[in-house]
Scaffold this active site. Sequence first.
Site, PDB file in Angstrom:
ATOM      1  N   GLY A  12       1.056  -5.471   3.617  1.00 27.35           N
ATOM      2  CA  GLY A  12       1.314  -4.461   2.583  1.00 27.35           C
ATOM      3  C   GLY A  12       0.940  -4.870   1.158  1.00 27.35           C
ATOM      4  N   ALA A  13       0.961  -3.653   0.341  1.00 26.32           N
ATOM      5  CA  ALA A  13       0.979  -4.007  -1.196  1.00 26.32           C
ATOM      6  C   ALA A  13       1.385  -5.251  -1.818  1.00 26.32           C
ATOM      7  CB  ALA A  13       0.829  -2.764  -1.907  1.00 26.32           C
ATOM      8  N   ARG A  39      -0.331  -4.334  15.105  1.00 21.79           N
ATOM      9  CA  ARG A  39      -1.655  -4.022  14.359  1.00 21.79           C
ATOM     10  C   ARG A  39      -2.355  -4.727  13.427  1.00 21.79           C
ATOM     11  NH1 ARG A  39      -1.216  -0.334  10.216  1.00 21.79           N
ATOM     12  NH2 ARG A  39       1.033  -0.387  10.650  1.00 21.79           N
ATOM     13  N   CYS A 128      11.954  -0.600  -7.539  1.00 26.02           N
ATOM     14  CA  CYS A 128      10.925  -1.169  -8.596  1.00 26.02           C
ATOM     15  C   CYS A 128      11.473  -0.333  -9.947  1.00 26.02           C
ATOM     16  CB  CYS A 128       9.481  -0.649  -8.057  1.00 26.02           C
ATOM     17  SG  CYS A 128       9.469   0.907  -7.585  1.00 26.02           S
ATOM     18  N   GLN A 155       5.634   7.332 -12.071  1.00 27.89           N
ATOM     19  CA  GLN A 155       5.615   6.369 -11.338  1.00 27.89           C
ATOM     20  C   GLN A 155       4.274   6.470 -10.678  1.00 27.89           C
ATOM     21  OE1 GLN A 155      10.109   6.880 -10.139  1.00 27.89           O
ATOM     22  NE2 GLN A 155       9.093   5.574  -8.719  1.00 27.89           N
ATOM     23  N   LYS A 212      19.044   5.897  -6.570  1.00 30.66           N
ATOM     24  CA  LYS A 212      18.825   4.243  -6.708  1.00 30.66           C
ATOM     25  C   LYS A 212      19.037   3.868  -7.911  1.00 30.66           C
ATOM     26  CE  LYS A 212      15.947   3.999  -2.523  1.00 30.66           C
ATOM     27  NZ  LYS A 212      14.429   3.835  -2.163  1.00 30.66           N
ATOM     28  N   HIS A 241       4.216   1.376 -13.179  1.00 26.92           N
ATOM     29  CA  HIS A 241       5.215   2.533 -13.604  1.00 26.92           C
ATOM     30  C   HIS A 241       5.567   2.434 -15.095  1.00 26.92           C
ATOM     31  CE1 HIS A 241       5.924   3.050  -9.088  1.00 26.92           C
ATOM     32  NE2 HIS A 241       7.073   2.725  -9.256  1.00 26.92           N
TER      33      HIS A 241
END
Lengths: 334, 334
Positions: A12-13, A39, A128, A155, A212, A241
């Site tokens: 993932g990133a 995968r 984040c 964002q 959050k 962001h």
Amino acid sequence: MINHLAIVGATGAVGREACDILTGRGIEPERISLLASSRSAGTLIPVGGTDLPVLELAEDSFAGVDYAIFSAGGDRSKQYASVATAAGAVVIDNSSAFRMDRDVPLVVPEVNPGDLAVHNGIIANPNCSTIIMNVAVWPLHKVNRVERMVISTYQAASGAGAAAMEELRSQTGDYLADRPIKPGVFPSQCAFNLFSHNTPIGPDGYNTEERKMIDETRKIFHDPAIAIGVTCVRVPVLRAHSESINLTFEKPITAGEVRDILASAPGVEVVDDVEARRFPMPIDASGRDDCMVGRIRQDVSQPDGRGIELFVCGDQLRKGAALNAIQILELLAS
Amino acid sequence: MINHLAIVGATGAVGREACDILTGRGIEPERISLLASSRSAGTLIPVGGTDLPVLELAEDSFAGVDYAIFSAGGDRSKQYASVATAAGAVVIDNSSAFRMDRDVPLVVPEVNPGDLAVHNGIIANPNCSTIIMNVAVWPLHKVNRVERMVISTYQAASGAGAAAMEELRSQTGDYLADRPIKPGVFPSQCAFNLFSHNTPIGPDGYNTEERKMIDETRKIFHDPAIAIGVTCVRVPVLRAHSESINLTFEKPITAGEVRDILASAPGVEVVDDVEARRFPMPIDASGRDDCMVGRIRQDVSQPDGRGIELFVCGDQLRKGAALNAIQILELLAS
């Protein structure tokens, strides 16, 4: 000293960014296991000059692992974090699965490293947008309590992962070529558009991302009374962001004092050159460890001198996710 | 009744929009003069099914003109507005040149149409971000005074004109094709980036765009005491502006009350469907007359019930500029 580090969600990133950051910071575990879904198994990811193969995440993946960074989404964390801790690993979890659990420390190393002292095997990495705002506001809060903040976020696509970044690129290309727009990762067109953060909205009208930022900041700052109004918006930017932050302090404070405090604050770079018209921008913050803070000014709407406005940009993949997790790892392993 | 209408700056983004809106609203002056610099003279612009040639703006352009809409920048307004009024025309000026002049009405027709009663030949059209916010906030302010607002804007390229919109398109294409980025209209990269509004910054740290939103709103609302903290940001969106607005009212107010008031407010469309996750977006606001308002919720950071958060999108070229000017024209000519 790290013997065996596992990175869950390595393709993932955030996972890829973590692999990249490890090398840059000279962290050399004896062994690294890159884990992901079946995968992605077999994918090669460069870590410190070597291409490591991604292995399939399974129940037996954590034998001998002493630290595991999870960046594979909340469901995967809920399923495998206890498997990892049972195998003796300490989990640094990038998902929201455990952040508000009372016995899980939620840590921004520049803010509350002491919270790492007691844990049950799981440390949570904050959201984040929370991290980026916390890095900028905490140094001020420490010397003059912030009573209230009003935040509006800008964002980047990266917050929704690598596929979202690719969607922004490809959809923008489609738009420019007059091809039809097909939203996929995002529910709405992202090319040349922006929209309210696409997380569920609670009964109080706030979406999960906004909630959050409120709840996590209160936990990280150990200040359940801090008042936070926040609006989270997705903008067509690739990876850093931005946040427009309006602060109300307990006591009067000047823009000069804020600038001085932030100039020596860890993880912060003051970019606030009115003369040269240089202020924080996502393209400048991308790939950087420090959060950029600028447009620091006395808030004219709070004539009692207790108001400050500022603008922050931080790399969502680095300080907003992978870097913060690795800083936690460094503290745990030191 | 309009005998002869002049549109100064007819080839610009706002001028073209004005030509388009005229037809849509059934305004049929006996004669229309499209005026622009010599560079644009001869350009044909469609107005109500006819292609009208653009004429060069000159000292003698206003003979017989009864109304003139100026959208050619402050310098052109300063040079030619008095020429037009001397020739007997009433000027509706879209620049900032005269907005804060004491004897010049600054008008948002939904807010202060009565201010048109007394003028010296010049009416000022407010700043685009000001208008869009005013349309959403005024209906609330009227029933429960807004003591303080904190605003963060997400402003489209259109606010900097047609060339800026083209720069955003072409620069984004360059970015996607890995060609070098050459900022032109904007001082910084606009593709997949955002930046603090590129107007000069005053000694108080606020830039001109922010200062306009504060000063103009106070004038339009006839409320010099209203407190406004604002951060203006340019985002990579083509034509509609968005604004995140946090309000503090004099007396408690609920989200339901706000929704009810706005549902019947002129120029406002409430787009706030939590169920369907439909909220204001610039692509939906583009080409629309109404400003869209959504994400209406009680501000959790103001526990006394006096706080509301909301998100507004409005077409910068229409309600933010050309439409507002034409609504003023309609009021004057009625």
